[in-house]
Design a protein around this motif. Structure first.
Motif, PDB file in Angstrom:
ATOM      1  N   PRO A  89       0.834  -1.213   0.000  1.00  9.25           N
ATOM      2  CA  PRO A  89       0.000   0.000   0.000  1.00  9.25           C
ATOM      3  C   PRO A  89       0.867   1.261   0.000  1.00  9.25           C
ATOM      4  CG  PRO A  89      -0.760  -1.572   1.650  1.00  9.25           C
ATOM      5  CD  PRO A  89       0.570  -2.072   1.169  1.00  9.25           C
ATOM      6  N   ILE A  90       0.519   2.201  -0.878  1.00 12.90           N
ATOM      7  CA  ILE A  90       1.263   3.453  -1.012  1.00 12.90           C
ATOM      8  C   ILE A  90       0.270   4.607  -1.088  1.00 12.90           C
ATOM      9  CG2 ILE A  90       2.799   4.813  -2.501  1.00 12.90           C
ATOM     10  CD1 ILE A  90       3.986   2.172  -3.496  1.00 12.90           C
ATOM     11  N   ASN A  91       0.526   5.647  -0.318  1.00 12.19           N
ATOM     12  CA  ASN A  91      -0.243   6.885  -0.435  1.00 12.19           C
ATOM     13  C   ASN A  91       0.443   7.742  -1.495  1.00 12.19           C
ATOM     14  OD1 ASN A  91      -1.628   9.280  -0.185  1.00 12.19           O
ATOM     15  ND2 ASN A  91      -0.839   9.761   1.858  1.00 12.19           N
ATOM     16  N   TYR A  92      -0.099   7.738  -2.700  1.00  9.17           N
ATOM     17  CA  TYR A  92       0.529   8.430  -3.813  1.00  9.17           C
ATOM     18  C   TYR A  92       0.324   9.952  -3.774  1.00  9.17           C
ATOM     19  CZ  TYR A  92       1.464   3.970  -6.126  1.00  9.17           C
ATOM     20  OH  TYR A  92       1.933   2.715  -6.443  1.00  9.17           O
ATOM     21  N   ALA A  93      -0.504  10.425  -2.858  1.00  9.31           N
ATOM     22  CA  ALA A  93      -0.750  11.867  -2.772  1.00  9.31           C
ATOM     23  C   ALA A  93       0.222  12.574  -1.843  1.00  9.31           C
ATOM     24  CB  ALA A  93      -2.181  12.132  -2.301  1.00  9.31           C
ATOM     25  N   VAL A  94       0.877  11.834  -0.939  1.00  4.35           N
ATOM     26  CA  VAL A  94       1.684  12.489   0.093  1.00  4.35           C
ATOM     27  C   VAL A  94       2.889  13.193  -0.521  1.00  4.35           C
ATOM     28  CG1 VAL A  94       3.196  10.520   0.641  1.00  4.35           C
ATOM     29  CG2 VAL A  94       2.619  12.186   2.416  1.00  4.35           C
ATOM     30  N   ASN A  95       3.178  14.364   0.029  1.00  5.50           N
ATOM     31  CA  ASN A  95       4.337  15.145  -0.420  1.00  5.50           C
ATOM     32  C   ASN A  95       4.850  15.943   0.768  1.00  5.50           C
ATOM     33  OD1 ASN A  95       6.232  16.823  -1.567  1.00  5.50           O
ATOM     34  ND2 ASN A  95       4.948  17.510  -3.251  1.00  5.50           N
ATOM     35  N   ASN A  96       5.735  15.333   1.553  1.00  9.14           N
ATOM     36  CA  ASN A  96       6.310  16.048   2.702  1.00  9.14           C
ATOM     37  C   ASN A  96       7.726  16.529   2.436  1.00  9.14           C
ATOM     38  OD1 ASN A  96       7.604  13.572   2.819  1.00  9.14           O
ATOM     39  ND2 ASN A  96       6.395  12.844   4.569  1.00  9.14           N
ATOM     40  N   GLU A  97       8.135  16.489   1.142  1.00  8.50           N
ATOM     41  CA  GLU A  97       9.436  17.034   0.755  1.00  8.50           C
ATOM     42  C   GLU A  97       9.289  18.368   0.026  1.00  8.50           C
ATOM     43  OE1 GLU A  97      11.474  14.079  -1.479  1.00  8.50           O
ATOM     44  OE2 GLU A  97      11.703  12.719   0.214  1.00  8.50           O
ATOM     45  N   SER A 116      -0.591  23.332   1.018  1.00 11.93           N
ATOM     46  CA  SER A 116       0.615  22.533   1.248  1.00 11.93           C
ATOM     47  C   SER A 116       0.492  21.644   2.473  1.00 11.93           C
ATOM     48  CB  SER A 116       1.837  23.448   1.387  1.00 11.93           C
ATOM     49  OG  SER A 116       1.748  24.232   2.563  1.00 11.93           O
ATOM     50  N   GLN A 117      -0.469  21.931   3.351  1.00 13.48           N
ATOM     51  CA  GLN A 117      -0.638  21.131   4.559  1.00 13.48           C
ATOM     52  C   GLN A 117      -1.595  19.956   4.360  1.00 13.48           C
ATOM     53  OE1 GLN A 117      -1.815  24.344   7.211  1.00 13.48           O
ATOM     54  NE2 GLN A 117       0.212  24.351   8.147  1.00 13.48           N
ATOM     55  N   VAL A 118      -2.214  19.862   3.187  1.00 14.83           N
ATOM     56  CA  VAL A 118      -3.249  18.857   2.981  1.00 14.83           C
ATOM     57  C   VAL A 118      -2.679  17.564   2.409  1.00 14.83           C
ATOM     58  CG1 VAL A 118      -5.506  18.443   1.895  1.00 14.83           C
ATOM     59  CG2 VAL A 118      -4.940  20.684   2.741  1.00 14.83           C
ATOM     60  N   ASN A 119      -1.412  17.549   2.004  1.00 13.38           N
ATOM     61  CA  ASN A 119      -0.771  16.280   1.631  1.00 13.38           C
ATOM     62  C   ASN A 119       0.625  16.180   2.243  1.00 13.38           C
ATOM     63  OD1 ASN A 119       0.371  18.213  -0.083  1.00 13.38           O
ATOM     64  ND2 ASN A 119       0.552  16.805  -1.807  1.00 13.38           N
TER      65      ASN A 119
END
Length: 407
Positions: A89-97, A116-119
């Motif tokens: 399982p992968i959350n493809y929406a996450v972007n914490n970089e 920017s805080q929603v993913n």
């Protein structure tokens, strides 16, 4: 850390000790590394571990390198056993970089919130400190929030962490949520959507499941409750695939974008704080944290106003500029005002500004300015510093028009 491990090449391991040499001993034992088991030990006298005095590197139980002092060691690595890639399982929406993709857009963003805080991989429903996007002041009956993955991704479920601050708060759970996908020309409802809970509910993950499909973009369309706007703390898009995730390959239509800092588009400024870099205002990374160190500021500038310019290196059509204003609640704050200019070939000319949203500049948020579209090779934004403070940016985006921005 005690040591730094890094592959210098495919078959060479380099170890750089970080511990002080006056330590009598330390060990890092049986660490999985690129299909091998690596151990590192330092024994100043040789009496503690019984392996002899000095700094030693072991690979798969055999000594591969040694030194009488704490100094750099290198060792050749034979090909190791690597577990085959398997789906997970992968959350493809996450972007914490903070990179350009996955990228969020919305029909409207309230000034007190940030896309920017929603993913960013975090969710909570508190008003303070906020971790949210909302369309509270949009005045629309319908709003949307979309994610562009930058490449087709195998998605089979979406989790929407819906806000609800209570009756008459201005932010309540929507009446309806429709999940849509981009088919290359238009937005269409994702087929066979199943929902839990059945109706949109605040302070919980609203999960929408559907048959796996390869989606490049998804968006949640909210039918707002009368007298309120909708909001999210996090937008997750899940599917199964191998790690690492392949790099996004979609073209970037932001004509200011330059992730390398070399060549064009080129960023410049009238003044840049010695603590910051102007090249970071168009590198595609958005960080509002004071600890992120990805920004331009005019901190310590002797000027009442300062500017940031983007030279495209060629003539472009400019209609929309996004200013992700940085502030630290101290010496760097949102400017008192800002103005947009463009280069007419011989001089800087004031742009015909059609709208600013929000009307008053807000830090730690995107500030959008629409101008009458112009053909130009350069644009710049002039910031009038707030009294006792200096202006800052974590990112400046330049777009041809809203249609391109919101695709």
């Amino acid at each position: 850390g005690l040591v730094g491990l890094r592959p210098r090449a495919d078959d060479v391991l380099e170890v750089k000790p970080l511990a002080p040499s006056n330590w009598p001993y330390f060990a890092l034992d049986d660490v999985p590394y690129h299909g091998h088991r690596v151990s590192i030990l330092w024994d100043r006298s040789g009496a503690h571990y019984g392996k002899g005095a000095g700094f030693r590197l072991f690979v798969d139980g055999k000594q591969a390198a040694a030194s009488p002092r704490l100094s750099r060691l290198t060792a050749n690595l034979a090909p190791g056993f690597v577990m085959p890639a398997k789906a997970r399982p992968i959350n493809y929406a996450v972007n914490n970089e903070g990179t350009f993709f996955p990228r969020l857009t919305a029909s409207f963003t309230d000034a007190q919130s940030s896309l920017s805080q929603v993913n960013d991989g975090n969710y909570w429903y508190h008003v303070s400190p906020p971790n949210r996007w909302s369309c509270a002041a949009s005045g629309h009956s319908v709003d949307w929030c979309a994610v562009n993955f930058g490449a087709p991704r195998p998605i089979n479920s979406v989790k929407l962490y819906v806000l609800d601050d209570g009756k008459d708060s201005g932010i309540e759970a929507p009446v309806l949520i429709d999940l849509q996908y981009w088919d290359g020309r238009d937005w269409r409802s994702v087929p066979d959507q199943k929902r839990h809970p059945l109706n949109p509910t605040g302070h919980t993950a609203n999960t929408i499941t559907f048959p796996t499909g390869n989606y490049t973009k998804l968006r949640a369309v909210f039918t707002n409750k009368s007298g309120a706007g909708s909001g999210l703390s996090e937008f997750e898009a899940w599917g199964e695939g191998p790690l690492p995730v392949s790099a996004p390959n979609a073209p970037v239509a932001n004509i200011a974008y330059n992730p390398t800092g070399s060549g064009f588009p080129k960023a410049s400024a009238s003044y840049t704080s010695p603590f910051d870099r102007v090249e970071e205002v168009n590198d595609g990374k958005i960080f509002f944290s004071a600890n992120s160190r990805n920004r331009w500021t005019a901190f310590q500038s002797p000027n009442h106003t300062d500017w940031v310019a983007i030279d495209f290196g060629a003539t472009k059509t400019v209609g929309v500029i996004l200013l992700h204003l940085f502030g630290d609640n101290g010496g760097v704050q949102a400017p008192a005002n800002y103005d947009v200019q463009y280069w007419n070939g011989t001089d800087w000319v004031d742009a015909d500004t059609q709208s600013k949203s929000p009307p008053t500049p807000v830090a730690s948020a995107v500030n959008t300015v629409h101008i009458k579209p112009v053909q130009t090779s350069k644009v710049r934004v002039i910031f009038t510093h707030r009294k006792g403070a200096f202006s800052g940016l974590t990112e400046m985006e330049v777009w041809e028009n809203d249609a391109v921005l919101n695709q």
